[in-house]
Design a protein around this motif. Structure first.
Motif, PDB file in Angstrom:
ATOM      1  N   GLY A 244       0.855  -1.265  -0.204  1.00 22.47           N
ATOM      2  CA  GLY A 244       0.180  -0.098   0.159  1.00 22.47           C
ATOM      3  C   GLY A 244       0.826   1.208   0.206  1.00 22.47           C
ATOM      4  O   GLY A 244       2.214   1.148   0.508  1.00 22.47           O
ATOM      5  N   ARG A 245       0.121   2.592  -0.179  1.00 21.00           N
ATOM      6  CA  ARG A 245       0.833   3.727  -0.227  1.00 21.00           C
ATOM      7  C   ARG A 245       1.652   3.852   1.098  1.00 21.00           C
ATOM      8  O   ARG A 245       2.845   4.320   0.997  1.00 21.00           O
ATOM      9  CB  ARG A 245      -0.061   4.702  -0.481  1.00 21.00           C
ATOM     10  CG  ARG A 245      -0.320   5.196  -1.621  1.00 21.00           C
ATOM     11  CD  ARG A 245       0.391   6.356  -2.262  1.00 21.00           C
ATOM     12  NE  ARG A 245       0.298   6.122  -3.733  1.00 21.00           N
ATOM     13  CZ  ARG A 245       1.295   6.424  -4.588  1.00 21.00           C
ATOM     14  NH1 ARG A 245       2.428   6.727  -4.172  1.00 21.00           N
ATOM     15  NH2 ARG A 245       1.099   6.522  -5.823  1.00 21.00           N
ATOM     16  N   PRO A 246       1.118   3.728   2.192  1.00 24.95           N
ATOM     17  CA  PRO A 246       1.813   3.897   3.765  1.00 24.95           C
ATOM     18  C   PRO A 246       3.111   3.155   3.672  1.00 24.95           C
ATOM     19  O   PRO A 246       4.119   3.634   4.122  1.00 24.95           O
ATOM     20  CB  PRO A 246       0.841   3.721   4.581  1.00 24.95           C
ATOM     21  CG  PRO A 246      -0.492   3.309   4.103  1.00 24.95           C
ATOM     22  CD  PRO A 246      -0.371   3.255   2.526  1.00 24.95           C
ATOM     23  N   VAL A 247       3.034   1.990   3.167  1.00 25.23           N
ATOM     24  CA  VAL A 247       4.156   1.170   3.442  1.00 25.23           C
ATOM     25  C   VAL A 247       5.108   1.622   2.677  1.00 25.23           C
ATOM     26  O   VAL A 247       6.386   1.561   2.990  1.00 25.23           O
ATOM     27  CB  VAL A 247       3.879  -0.255   2.928  1.00 25.23           C
ATOM     28  CG1 VAL A 247       5.142  -1.245   2.896  1.00 25.23           C
ATOM     29  CG2 VAL A 247       2.723  -0.856   3.957  1.00 25.23           C
ATOM     30  N   GLN A 248       4.985   1.977   1.302  1.00 21.11           N
ATOM     31  CA  GLN A 248       5.850   2.403   0.270  1.00 21.11           C
ATOM     32  C   GLN A 248       6.334   3.590   0.745  1.00 21.11           C
ATOM     33  O   GLN A 248       7.834   4.078   0.575  1.00 21.11           O
ATOM     34  CB  GLN A 248       5.147   2.777  -0.890  1.00 21.11           C
ATOM     35  CG  GLN A 248       5.968   2.963  -2.231  1.00 21.11           C
ATOM     36  CD  GLN A 248       5.259   3.410  -3.366  1.00 21.11           C
ATOM     37  OE1 GLN A 248       4.021   3.203  -3.526  1.00 21.11           O
ATOM     38  NE2 GLN A 248       5.758   3.954  -4.567  1.00 21.11           N
ATOM     39  N   LEU A 249       5.728   4.771   1.256  1.00 13.59           N
ATOM     40  CA  LEU A 249       6.153   6.106   1.837  1.00 13.59           C
ATOM     41  C   LEU A 249       7.059   5.814   2.894  1.00 13.59           C
ATOM     42  O   LEU A 249       8.048   6.355   3.289  1.00 13.59           O
ATOM     43  CB  LEU A 249       5.047   6.870   2.294  1.00 13.59           C
ATOM     44  CG  LEU A 249       5.134   8.244   1.923  1.00 13.59           C
ATOM     45  CD1 LEU A 249       5.287   8.644   0.660  1.00 13.59           C
ATOM     46  CD2 LEU A 249       4.013   9.013   2.800  1.00 13.59           C
ATOM     47  N   GLY A 250       6.676   4.711   3.904  1.00 15.66           N
ATOM     48  CA  GLY A 250       7.494   4.453   4.864  1.00 15.66           C
ATOM     49  C   GLY A 250       8.856   4.005   4.867  1.00 15.66           C
ATOM     50  O   GLY A 250       9.831   4.407   5.094  1.00 15.66           O
ATOM     51  N   LEU A 251       8.894   3.175   3.523  1.00 15.52           N
ATOM     52  CA  LEU A 251      10.279   2.530   3.193  1.00 15.52           C
ATOM     53  C   LEU A 251      11.221   3.656   2.747  1.00 15.52           C
ATOM     54  O   LEU A 251      12.196   3.611   3.021  1.00 15.52           O
ATOM     55  CB  LEU A 251       9.801   1.683   1.964  1.00 15.52           C
ATOM     56  CG  LEU A 251      10.996   0.654   1.465  1.00 15.52           C
ATOM     57  CD1 LEU A 251      11.554  -0.222   2.581  1.00 15.52           C
ATOM     58  CD2 LEU A 251      10.248  -0.135   0.322  1.00 15.52           C
ATOM     59  N   SER A 252      10.597   4.456   1.817  1.00 14.28           N
ATOM     60  CA  SER A 252      11.325   5.806   1.405  1.00 14.28           C
ATOM     61  C   SER A 252      11.692   6.569   2.570  1.00 14.28           C
ATOM     62  O   SER A 252      13.266   6.887   2.626  1.00 14.28           O
ATOM     63  CB  SER A 252      10.588   6.554   0.611  1.00 14.28           C
ATOM     64  OG  SER A 252      10.276   5.815  -0.491  1.00 14.28           O
TER      65      SER A 252
END
Lengths: 404, 414
Positions: free
Chosen positions: A62-70
């Protein structure tokens, strides 16, 4: 292989490898752009990449996971344990840009790569799809890098001066405050090294070569493609064979003959010899195209009372304009880039072509930025023509030439 | 009953067509014969001649003329001196003669027996000269008033000489030394092995890298055209420009590649990429792959785009995975173009000269056969040996061509 096809295995492995690739890319890009110390930390890359891969497989994409990763990658880089390590003198802003670059690119690219990877066992399709997306990403980075880096180095070196180059060979940043001073080597090439003349020589020789080649190749190609005569098949084959004779083998007797007849060091000597090297390939390309034209139109012309030569002039040639454009471009490229004959046959600096002029810059007394500026001057026109007429060029290249 | 079978001999129309065909082809044939066939024959001729670079200039008589002794006042005795030599150290000159006009007011007191004086014009017949022959010819004279008045020196009227020398290119001296020389010893084996390595790996590498690039771009997406154009850059740019860019990039002292490797800790000291023995050969092969992958990429891409997409859909329905599709569908379809490309590129890589010449000049174990032609002919100045190497190359190519013709007839579409 089948052991690899589990989400918890595939995800971390691809994640780790992808992180290494991106870390190396970002480190090289940042080094080349700023001249400061960046290097990929392979071990950290593998660790963080594997964790990111595992995390994405477990948590979904999901978006939040992707954002958190970055954000996590950016933070790791800033505290000094990231996939890209920096030297002590590296400025904070450069470091921050590097972190941003890596974090965003990794976050944005790993998600589509691991798109279909689920925690459990994977089908062959899912697994191979992920591997192919990984390889595709790698391919784009790899090819763009290997193609662009030499040209980037060429252009940037030409804008530097000797001391800057030796001080830090990695620093390709441009000091814009120097203004027109940046183009000093170009200015010197044109004012002191005669490059204006060389440019003109190369251009006129190439254009003349194109016209002479076409004048010979068009009738020849038409005869081979359309007219029936004994030895036609053997002839069309031997055209290609002639093309396999290496230039260096011919260059030796040509050098001797030119030395004896005084054609060495003359503009017309070069104009005489270049077309002969291009006629066979032009003939081969054109006859392929002529064969593809419908013969009925020409026959109609013949019936209406045109002579063969008029048929060629009024029917065949207008129909084959695209092919003529391709062939002209290709011949122009060969003549423009030709080096061996120009190198052997021209000694007089007023008669040099561009390639010969560049060769004369290759000496220890002339600074390297001049050499690179000369290379840029020779490369830019042919690139501009090529990019402008890319369609013709690609067609021309595939139409019948495998020459290199 | 009249004969209705078709005419056996060629009719007038067919004859006219054939005549026109030959007429149209004539300029090309003439040009190609002049610049390809003739030089090829010349190469065979030169390869059995003992020719050095210096022999291209025919030996000639070198002459300097001056006046020695006192020649300021009337009655002074002086000598007109002709310093003569044969410019060649290897070849004789036959039937040398010298003609000169002596200035007014110099009375000749003694004359060499080979010379004849007729009024003021001097004719000498100096006979045949050995290679490297030199001689000082002295004409003793007495100065008279006219000489002092006019102030004309003997050297003011240049003397002329004639002489016949046989040109080594056209005489009938033949030798097999050139071949003996190039086949001699380990050097030739090394050159052959280097050529083989460069050709085989350069060709296969360029094909594989080109195949990879073609697979990447074999789908339509935004920017595909730009990437395709970009990936052709190495091939389109002038070889001299990109070769020097590589040299500067990989320079051992101030190259960016070394700086980068040092900084990343891959190596602890600078690597001389184009100067060390095995590495230089690998580097020129990598350069060859870099420069020519665009060509294979272009051809393979063109072939890929003409493969029917229905087959892939059918394979998908049958459950073939992407790798299986590539291996069992794409590869067999591409095999034709790959083999033709391989053959053509093999021959062209074998013929390649510029790239290695510019990158290493054939040093550090990168001397291929083509570079050897240049090396022998111009660096060692032995044109005959260079031609002998060229003959060897030509022989190899002839062998390749037989192969090639077998295949090209199968894949005429290229």
């Amino acid at each position: 292989m089948s052991k690899l096809r589990f989400g918890y295995v595939t995800g971390p492995i691809l994640g780790a490898l992808w992180m290494v690739i991106l870390a190396v890319t970002v480190a090289i890009a940042m080094s080349f752009a700023t001249g400061q110390a960046f290097r990929p930390g392979i071990l950290w890359s593998l660790v963080w990449g594997a964790m990111a891969g595992a995390g994405l497989v477990a948590l979904g994409r999901g978006r939040p996971v992707q954002l958190g990763l970055s954000v996590a990658i950016i933070a790791l880089m800033l505290i000094g344990f990231g996939p890209v390590l920096v030297g002590p003198e590296t400025s904070f802003s450069a470091r921050f840009v590097g972190a941003l670059l890596l974090g965003i690119s990794f976050g944005a690219s790993i998600v589509p790569i691991l798109d279909e990877i689920t925690p459990g066992a994977l089908t062959r399709h899912e697994f191979e799809g992920a591997v192919i997306r990984f390889l595709t990403g790698f391919g784009y980075i790899f090819f763009t890098a290997i193609v662009l880096i030499p040209f980037y180095v060429m252009v940037m070196t030409s804008l530097k001066n000797q001391s800057e180059l030796i001080q830090n060979p990695l620093d390709f940043s441009i000091d814009l405050s120097k203004g027109t001073e940046l183009f000093r080597s170009y200015d010197e090439l044109f004012t002191q090294f005669n490059f204006g003349t060389y440019l003109f020589n190369s251009f006129s020789i190439s254009v003349l070569t194109v016209f002479i080649t076409l004048a010979f190749a068009i009738p020849g190609a038409y005869a081979v493609a359309r007219l029936r005569f004994r030895g036609q098949a053997a002839f069309s084959r031997s055209i290609l064979l002639i093309y396999m004779v290496p230039m260096i083998v011919l260059a030796l007797p040509i050098y001797i003959a030119f030395s004896m007849t005084g054609l060495r060091n003359s503009f017309w000597g070069i104009v005489m010899i270049y077309p002969v090297t291009t006629i066979p390939v032009a003939l081969y390309m054109l006859q392929g195209y002529f064969r593809g034209l419908p013969a009925e139109i020409e026959e109609a012309g013949l019936m209406d009372g045109l002579s063969r030569l008029k048929v060629i002039w009024q029917i065949t040639l207008p129909l084959s304009l695209p092919a003529l454009a391709s062939v002209s471009l290709y011949v122009f490229m060969i003549a423009w880039n030709e080096f061996l004959l120009a190198f052997m046959l021209l000694d007089d600096p007023t008669k040099f072509t561009l390639t010969r002029g560049i060769a004369s810059l290759n000496s220890s007394e002339i600074p390297r930025q001049h050499l690179m500026a000369g290379s840029v001057i020779a490369t830019v026109p042919i690139m501009a023509i090529f990019l402008g007429l890319e369609k013709f060029m690609t067609k021309g290249l595939t139409a019948g030439s495998v020459k290199g | 009953m009249a004969d209705v079978s078709p005419p056996i001999s060629t009719g007038p129309l067919a004859k006219r067509e054939a005549r026109l065909a030959w007429g149209l082809l004539f300029p090309t044939i003439a040009a190609v014969a002049l610049v390809v066939v003739l030089p090829l024959l010349a190469i065979f001729w030169i390869s059995v001649k003992p020719v050095e670079l210096g022999d291209l200039r025919a030996p000639e008589v070198v002459l300097r003329e001056d006046i020695r002794g006192d020649y300021e006042a009337v009655g002074d005795k002086a000598n007109i001196r002709y310093r003569l030599r044969n410019s060649s150290q290897e070849q004789p000159i036959k039937g040398v003669t010298l003609t000169d006009t002596l200035p007014e007011g110099l009375r000749v007191t003694g004359l060499d027996e080979r010379c004849v004086l007729d009024g003021r014009s001097l004719n000498c017949d100096l006979g045949d000269w050995e290679p490297g022959f030199r001689e000082n010819l002295m004409i003793p004279v007495v100065v008279e008033q006219a000489y002092v008045d006019l102030g004309l020196r003997p050297q003011d009227s240049p003397a002329s000489t004639t002489g016949q020398s046989s040109n080594v290119l056209t005489n009938t001296t033949f030798t097999l030394d050139n071949f003996a020389r190039i086949f001699n010893g380990d050097e030739f084996v090394e050159v052959l092995l280097v050529t083989l390595f460069y050709t085989v790996f350069g060709t296969i590498g360029a094909l594989l890298v080109g195949l990879f690039a073609a697979l990447l771009l074999n789908k339509s997406f935004k920017g595909q055209g730009i990437l395709r154009g970009l990936y052709l850059f190495p091939y389109v740019a002038p070889v001299i420009a990109v070769a020097f860019a590589w040299l500067i990039l990989f320079d051992p002292f101030s190259g960016s590649a070394n700086a980068l490797l040092l900084q990343m800790g891959v190596t602890s000291e600078a690597i001389n990429f184009f100067g060390e023995r095995p590495l230089a050969l690998i580097m020129v092969t990598v350069f060859e792959i870099w420069r020519y992958f665009p060509l294979s990429f272009l051809f393979i891409l063109a072939r890929m785009q003409s493969i029917d997409s229905d087959m892939y859909e059918a394979a998908d329905m049958d459950g073939a995975s992407p790798f299986q599709q590539f291996w069992y569908l794409s590869v067999p379809q591409l095999l034709g173009i790959l083999s033709v490309l391989f053959l053509l590129r093999f021959i062209w890589t074998f013929n390649k000269f510029d790239d290695i010449f510019l990158l290493t000049g054939g040093n550090a174990g990168t001397r291929t056969l083509t570079v050897n032609v240049y090396e022998q002919a111009f660096a060692i100045s032995n044109i005959g040996a260079g031609a002998a190497v060229a003959v060897v190359i030509f022989g190899c190519l002839l062998a390749f061509s037989i192969f090639f013709l077998k295949y090209i007839s199968r894949e005429e579409g290229l």
